[in-house]
Design a protein around this motif. Structure first.
Motif, PDB file in Angstrom:
ATOM      1  N   ARG A 134      16.525  -3.217  11.789  1.00  0.00           N
ATOM      2  CA  ARG A 134      16.816  -4.055  12.957  1.00  0.00           C
ATOM      3  C   ARG A 134      18.002  -3.451  13.705  1.00  0.00           C
ATOM      4  N   HIS A 135      17.818  -3.299  15.032  1.00  0.00           N
ATOM      5  CA  HIS A 135      18.898  -2.785  15.870  1.00  0.00           C
ATOM      6  C   HIS A 135      19.808  -3.936  16.281  1.00  0.00           C
ATOM      7  N   MET A 136      21.096  -3.776  16.031  1.00  0.00           N
ATOM      8  CA  MET A 136      22.107  -4.750  16.442  1.00  0.00           C
ATOM      9  C   MET A 136      23.092  -4.015  17.346  1.00  0.00           C
TER      10      MET A 136
ATOM     11  N   GLY B 220      26.099  -8.448  25.947  1.00  0.00           N
ATOM     12  CA  GLY B 220      25.079  -8.690  26.960  1.00  0.00           C
ATOM     13  C   GLY B 220      23.751  -8.020  26.669  1.00  0.00           C
ATOM     14  N   SER B 221      23.717  -7.117  25.695  1.00  0.00           N
ATOM     15  CA  SER B 221      22.467  -6.460  25.319  1.00  0.00           C
ATOM     16  C   SER B 221      21.483  -7.473  24.758  1.00  0.00           C
ATOM     17  N   LEU B 222      20.198  -7.223  24.972  1.00  0.00           N
ATOM     18  CA  LEU B 222      19.164  -8.074  24.372  1.00  0.00           C
ATOM     19  C   LEU B 222      19.218  -8.026  22.845  1.00  0.00           C
ATOM     20  N   PHE B 223      19.873  -7.001  22.309  1.00  0.00           N
ATOM     21  CA  PHE B 223      19.968  -6.818  20.856  1.00  0.00           C
ATOM     22  C   PHE B 223      21.344  -7.194  20.317  1.00  0.00           C
ATOM     23  N   TRP B 224      22.138  -7.886  21.114  1.00  0.00           N
ATOM     24  CA  TRP B 224      23.452  -8.341  20.677  1.00  0.00           C
ATOM     25  C   TRP B 224      23.260  -9.367  19.565  1.00  0.00           C
ATOM     26  N   PRO B 225      24.032  -9.293  18.485  1.00  0.00           N
ATOM     27  CA  PRO B 225      23.893 -10.265  17.394  1.00  0.00           C
ATOM     28  C   PRO B 225      23.954 -11.706  17.909  1.00  0.00           C
ATOM     29  N   GLY B 226      23.042 -12.512  17.417  1.00  0.00           N
ATOM     30  CA  GLY B 226      22.974 -13.921  17.800  1.00  0.00           C
ATOM     31  C   GLY B 226      22.039 -14.198  18.965  1.00  0.00           C
TER      32      GLY B 226
ATOM     33  N   ASN C 265      23.171   0.280  14.530  1.00  0.00           N
ATOM     34  CA  ASN C 265      23.644   0.107  15.897  1.00  0.00           C
ATOM     35  C   ASN C 265      23.580   1.419  16.680  1.00  0.00           C
ATOM     36  N   VAL C 266      22.871   2.378  16.136  1.00  0.00           N
ATOM     37  CA  VAL C 266      22.504   3.624  16.798  1.00  0.00           C
ATOM     38  C   VAL C 266      21.007   3.818  16.549  1.00  0.00           C
ATOM     39  N   PRO C 267      20.336   4.717  17.246  1.00  0.00           N
ATOM     40  CA  PRO C 267      18.891   4.855  17.043  1.00  0.00           C
ATOM     41  C   PRO C 267      18.465   5.211  15.618  1.00  0.00           C
ATOM     42  N   ASP C 268      19.192   6.065  14.941  1.00  0.00           N
ATOM     43  CA  ASP C 268      18.821   6.578  13.626  1.00  0.00           C
ATOM     44  C   ASP C 268      19.116   5.559  12.519  1.00  0.00           C
ATOM     45  N   ALA C 269      18.095   5.165  11.788  1.00  0.00           N
ATOM     46  CA  ALA C 269      18.259   4.172  10.715  1.00  0.00           C
ATOM     47  C   ALA C 269      19.079   4.699   9.540  1.00  0.00           C
ATOM     48  N   PHE C 270      19.253   6.012   9.441  1.00  0.00           N
ATOM     49  CA  PHE C 270      20.038   6.572   8.340  1.00  0.00           C
ATOM     50  C   PHE C 270      21.539   6.607   8.637  1.00  0.00           C
ATOM     51  N   THR C 271      21.905   6.615   9.910  1.00  0.00           N
ATOM     52  CA  THR C 271      23.311   6.733  10.294  1.00  0.00           C
ATOM     53  C   THR C 271      24.053   5.427  10.070  1.00  0.00           C
TER      54      THR C 271
ATOM     55  N   THR D  18       9.000   5.121  20.136  1.00  0.00           N
ATOM     56  CA  THR D  18       8.608   6.412  19.571  1.00  0.00           C
ATOM     57  C   THR D  18       9.639   7.486  19.852  1.00  0.00           C
ATOM     58  N   ASN D  19      10.114   7.549  21.102  1.00  0.00           N
ATOM     59  CA  ASN D  19      11.020   8.624  21.508  1.00  0.00           C
ATOM     60  C   ASN D  19      12.483   8.330  21.221  1.00  0.00           C
ATOM     61  N   ASN D  20      12.781   7.184  20.659  1.00  0.00           N
ATOM     62  CA  ASN D  20      14.170   6.842  20.406  1.00  0.00           C
ATOM     63  C   ASN D  20      14.359   6.614  18.906  1.00  0.00           C
ATOM     64  N   SER D  21      14.306   5.391  18.464  1.00  0.00           N
ATOM     65  CA  SER D  21      14.615   5.086  17.065  1.00  0.00           C
ATOM     66  C   SER D  21      13.618   5.680  16.084  1.00  0.00           C
ATOM     67  N   VAL D  22      12.327   5.703  16.438  1.00  0.00           N
ATOM     68  CA  VAL D  22      11.343   6.290  15.521  1.00  0.00           C
ATOM     69  C   VAL D  22      11.590   7.792  15.394  1.00  0.00           C
ATOM     70  N   GLU D  23      11.725   8.468  16.541  1.00  0.00           N
ATOM     71  CA  GLU D  23      11.939   9.914  16.497  1.00  0.00           C
ATOM     72  C   GLU D  23      13.248  10.268  15.804  1.00  0.00           C
ATOM     73  N   SER D  24      14.304   9.560  16.121  1.00  0.00           N
ATOM     74  CA  SER D  24      15.603   9.834  15.519  1.00  0.00           C
ATOM     75  C   SER D  24      15.567   9.650  14.003  1.00  0.00           C
ATOM     76  N   THR D  25      14.964   8.567  13.561  1.00  0.00           N
ATOM     77  CA  THR D  25      14.868   8.280  12.124  1.00  0.00           C
ATOM     78  C   THR D  25      13.973   9.292  11.422  1.00  0.00           C
ATOM     79  N   ALA D  26      12.854   9.658  12.058  1.00  0.00           N
ATOM     80  CA  ALA D  26      11.950  10.641  11.456  1.00  0.00           C
ATOM     81  C   ALA D  26      12.616  12.012  11.338  1.00  0.00           C
ATOM     82  N   ARG D  27      13.389  12.389  12.342  1.00  0.00           N
ATOM     83  CA  ARG D  27      14.095  13.676  12.273  1.00  0.00           C
ATOM     84  C   ARG D  27      15.071  13.683  11.093  1.00  0.00           C
ATOM     85  N   SER D  28      15.837  12.616  10.951  1.00  0.00           N
ATOM     86  CA  SER D  28      16.780  12.555   9.830  1.00  0.00           C
ATOM     87  C   SER D  28      16.047  12.548   8.499  1.00  0.00           C
TER      88      SER D  28
END
Length: 187
Positions: free
Chosen positions: A52-54, A59-65, A87-93, A116-126
Motif C-alpha cells: 500500500r502506498h502512503m 493533500g495526496s489521494l494516498f495521504w494516510p487517513g 512511500n516511494v514507488p519501490d516496495a523494497f525501499t 505498470t510503469n511506476n510501482s510495478v516496474e520499480s518493484t520488479a527491477r529491485s
C-alpha cells in the motif's frame, strides 16, 4: 528455474486508483484478473503480500487517513496476509519486504497491480536485482496515459507496453493470468 509457487505481491490496489482523477488507463479487466489470482492463491494457502502506498505529500489521494489510501474492498487483506506500506514507488525501499521474504525462504514473486510503469516496474527491477525469480502478470497490471519526455502524449497501452518491455528478460519474465494460474496447476 525453481518450481516454488511464487508469492503473490499485489501492488497499490487502493481506492484512489479507481477514481476518475487517476486518469485514462488500460486493461479494464485487470481487477478481475487480480481477483482470480488472489482467489487461487488463497485457496491454495500460498503466500499473499499486499503493498500500500502512503504518500508523504499532504493533500495526496494516498495521504494516510484519506479514503483513497484504503484498499479496494475486493483486495482487502486477510489477517494471515502480510501488508507492507511504502512511500516511494519501490516496495523494497525503506521496508522489511526483502528480509520478510528471505526469512520465509521465498525466492519467487508474482507481481500484479498498479501502475505498470511506476510501482510495478520499480518493484520488479529491485526484485530482479536482488536475485528473486520475478514474474509480472501483463493483464493483471495497468498503467495510465502519460506524456513522454519530449511531451508527446502516450496512451495507457503504450505506457504499459513500454514498461513491460523494460522488464521482460532483464528483471522479470512477463506472462498472462492464464499462465500464472497454470503455475498452481503444475504444483
Amino acid at each position: 528455474m525453481t518450481k516454488q509457487i511464487p508469492a503473490l505481491l499485489i501492488i497499490d490496489m487502493q481506492q484512489a486508483m479507481a477514481l476518475p482523477q487517476a486518469g485514462e488507463r488500460n486493461n479494464p479487466q485487470a481487477e478481475a484478473n487480480i481477483a482470480r489470482l488472489l482467489a487461487a492463491w488463497r485457496a491454495g494457502g500460498h503466500p499473499v503480500i499486499h503493498v500500500r502506498h502512503m504518500s508523504r505529500t499532504p493533500g495526496s489521494l494516498f495521504w494516510p487517513g484519506q479514503s483513497g489510501a484504503a484498499f479496494q474492498p475486493a483486495f482487502q487483506p486477510l489477517d494471515r496476509e502480510m501488508v507492507f506500506e511504502k512511500n516511494v514507488p519501490d516496495a523494497f525501499t525503506h521496508s522489511a519486504l526483502e528480509r520478510w521474504l528471505h526469512v520465509r525462504g521465498i525466492r519467487r514473486l508474482l507481481l500484479v497491480g498498479v501502475s505498470t510503469n511506476n510501482s510495478v516496474e520499480s518493484t520488479a527491477r529491485s526484485a530482479g536485482n536482488l536475485g528473486f525469480d520475478t514474474l509480472v502478470v501483463s493483464d493483471a497490471t495497468f498503467a495510465f496515459a502519460k506524456a513522454d519526455y519530449h511531451g508527446t502524449p502516450r496512451s495507457a497501452d503504450e505506457v504499459h507496453a513500454m514498461a513491460l518491455a523494460n522488464l521482460d528478460g532483464e528483471y522479470a519474465r512477463v506472462l498472462g493470468t492464464e499462465q500464472a494460474l497454470a503455475l498452481l496447476a503444475a504444483d
